[in-house]
Enzyme design. Structure first.
Site, PDB file in Angstrom:
ATOM      1  N   SER A  56      -9.598   1.890   2.250  1.00 34.66           N
ATOM      2  CA  SER A  56      -8.473   2.664   1.717  1.00 34.66           C
ATOM      3  C   SER A  56      -7.370   1.775   1.173  1.00 34.66           C
ATOM      4  O   SER A  56      -6.550   2.222   0.381  1.00 34.66           O
ATOM      5  CB  SER A  56      -7.929   3.622   2.777  1.00 34.66           C
ATOM      6  OG  SER A  56      -7.172   2.964   3.758  1.00 34.66           O
ATOM      7  N   SER A 111     -10.221  -0.855   6.630  1.00 38.45           N
ATOM      8  CA  SER A 111      -9.495  -0.749   5.370  1.00 38.45           C
ATOM      9  C   SER A 111      -8.692  -1.982   4.972  1.00 38.45           C
ATOM     10  O   SER A 111      -8.137  -2.016   3.876  1.00 38.45           O
ATOM     11  CB  SER A 111      -8.562   0.475   5.399  1.00 38.45           C
ATOM     12  OG  SER A 111      -9.341   1.650   5.394  1.00 38.45           O
ATOM     13  N   LYS A 152       0.860  -1.180   0.000  1.00 40.66           N
ATOM     14  CA  LYS A 152       0.000   0.000   0.000  1.00 40.66           C
ATOM     15  C   LYS A 152       0.899   1.233   0.000  1.00 40.66           C
ATOM     16  O   LYS A 152       1.892   1.285   0.743  1.00 40.66           O
ATOM     17  CB  LYS A 152      -0.902  -0.020   1.232  1.00 40.66           C
ATOM     18  CG  LYS A 152      -1.912   1.124   1.306  1.00 40.66           C
ATOM     19  CD  LYS A 152      -2.845   0.919   2.493  1.00 40.66           C
ATOM     20  CE  LYS A 152      -3.883   2.035   2.606  1.00 40.66           C
ATOM     21  NZ  LYS A 152      -4.833   1.789   3.719  1.00 40.66           N
TER      22      LYS A 152
END
Length: 466
Positions: free
Chosen positions: A160, A184, A81
């Site tokens: 996210s 998330s 990420k």
């Protein structure tokens, strides 16, 4: 990757590498090619890290050839990420246009640990801008575009860690690292038919990760199986002097964990009251499938303001984390219109309300632990809905007042693993989560592993990758 390896779990890939069936360099090259080809179509890739990945792969290959075993992740590529710092001129965008060229001179601890384990970093993956900390409420809140769901490109991946979910679900990388403040990791796991683990708060160092909410943020893996989650967690967990919130004891994954009795599962009363029909049906079927291995009992948590407390802490700490950015007018450069003004309201929350929320969190943690002490895990639908359309605002089930499990799990920093539980009539995945007490990852992973030994939902993957 070659079609036969694109959806191969970590443990199987490790066996193939050690048996000479595939080399770390070959596997990494195939992942890089697949990320390059399909990543843009799913808005899942920000930066391809080819040179760095191949360097790690060659090193892993040399180690193995010399008879040294760096561990089960040696030669297995992964995606990060894009809130994890990477050195060497590789940008770390935080998913936001104002930071799209941002670079750091150091690596996040998670990156260092995975590369030390021989796992090549193949790419930085898309995410919601600033991890959703500015109050977004629709998928197009990333400068790289809304990550598309491999099961249906007109649906969102959720949360996210949306690029991480898309990349693993499309078979672009065997696993990815995401972060969770509230939903998330579990949300994209649910929406994309993946296994995702939110570790206990402090289990994994956040050094080098973008801070959104210091007392809620957690880093964890998105994988194909619960077993894979355990393997990855062992590699990234452990104390870190650069992150004083980390737990002092290392985590040793026990892939053969057996309590020597039936598991004890609690299910919150009315846990599926607001769920879509398919979510409810699949959740009940999952509990039925586990009946030979688990005793299930309906439970209730005390009547406390779980969501309000967790949300207050999140809003205040996110406003503080980006205080200078907000004061300088930075939100005007963000992608989602609601993120242009959302953070300013958060700065108006009273300090007394924040302190009250912190004190109430202590009460909640004590009361919840008292209830959970009689159970191995709390089972619940991972999300009350399947993936929403890519072009509409999503229902805020993961941050709404009805999401007691999400509020408790994140507010109290408890571990939870989500695994696929079936599909709805449109072919979109649903998930079931098992949340255990603090530091009991081996327990919730064992329940997830048991469920996956009895079902094949985790072996089903999107057919049309274009």
């Amino acid at each position: 990757m070659a079609d036969g390896l694109a959806f191969t779990p970590v443990r199987e890939l490790a066996s193939l590498i050690r048996d000479g069936g595939v080399s770390p360099v070959e596997l990494t090259e195939q992942c890089l090619a697949r990320l390059d080809e399909f990543g843009p179509a799913y808005n899942s890739l920000v930066t391809l890290t080819s040179e760095r990945a191949l360097e790690t792969a060659r090193r892993a290959e040399s180690e193995l050839a010399a008879g040294r075993d760096p561990g089960p992740l040696a030669g297995i590529p992964w995606g990060a990420k894009d809130l994890l710092a990477t050195s060497g001129g590789i940008p770390t965008s935080w998913g936001a246009a104002p930071f799209s060229e941002q670079q750091f001179g150091h690596d996040a601890t998670v990156v260092t640990r995975l590369e030390s384990a021989g796992a090549p970093l193949a790419g930085k993956l898309a995410m919601i801008e600033l991890a959703g900390g500015m109050g977004y409420h629709q998928p197009n809140a990333s400068f790289t575009g809304p990550p598309r769901n491999p099961w249906d490109k007109e649906r969102w991946t959720g949360g996210s860690s949306s690029g991480s979910g898309a990349a693993v679900a499309a078979g672009l990388v065997p696993f990815a690292i995401g972060s969770e403040t509230w939903g998330s990791i579990l949300s994209p796991s649910n929406n994309c038919g993946l296994s995702g683990l939110r570790p206990t708060y402090g289990r994994v160092s956040r050094h080098g990760a973008m801070a959104l909410c210091w007392t809620l943020d957690k880093l964890g893996p998105l994988c194909l199986t619960s077993d894979d989650c355990g393997i990855v967690l062992e590699a990234i967990a452990g104390p870190d002097p650069s992150d004083p919130t980390t737990y002092a004891q290392p985590f040793i994954y026990d892939a053969d964990y057996d309590p020597g009795r039936k598991f004890r599962l609690g299910v919150l009363k009315d846990a599926t009251e607001e769920a879509q029909d398919a979510v409810k049906t699949n959740f009940e079927a999952a509990l039925d499938a586990l009946s030979d291995y688990a005793d299930v009992e309906e439970i209730e948590f005390p009547d406390l303001p779980y969501a309000q407390v967790t949300r207050t802490i999140l809003m205040v700490e996110s406003a503080s984390a980006f205080e200078d950015f907000i004061a300088e007018g930075g939100p005007a450069g963000l992608t989602a219109p609601e993120d242009h003004h959302g953070p300013y309201a958060r700065t108006a929350i009273l300090a007394s309300d924040y302190i009250k929320a912190l004190r109430l969190r202590g009460v909640i943690a004590r009361e919840v632990d008292g209830v959970m002490s009689g159970y191995d895990a709390i089972a619940a639908p991972t999300s009350l809905t399947t993936a929403t359309p890519i072009d509409q605002q999503f229902r805020r089930t993961l941050a709404g007042p009805g999401d007691i499990i999400g509020a408790v799990g994140n507010g109290c920093g408890l571990p939870s693993v989500s695994v696929p539980s079936g599909f709805d009539a449109d072919g979109m995945p649903t998930g079931i989560q098992f949340m255990s007490r603090a530091y009991d990852e081996n327990l919730c992973l064992a329940i997830g592993r048991q469920y996956q030994e009895m079902t094949d939902w985790h072996t089903r993957h999107p057919a049309d990758l274009t």
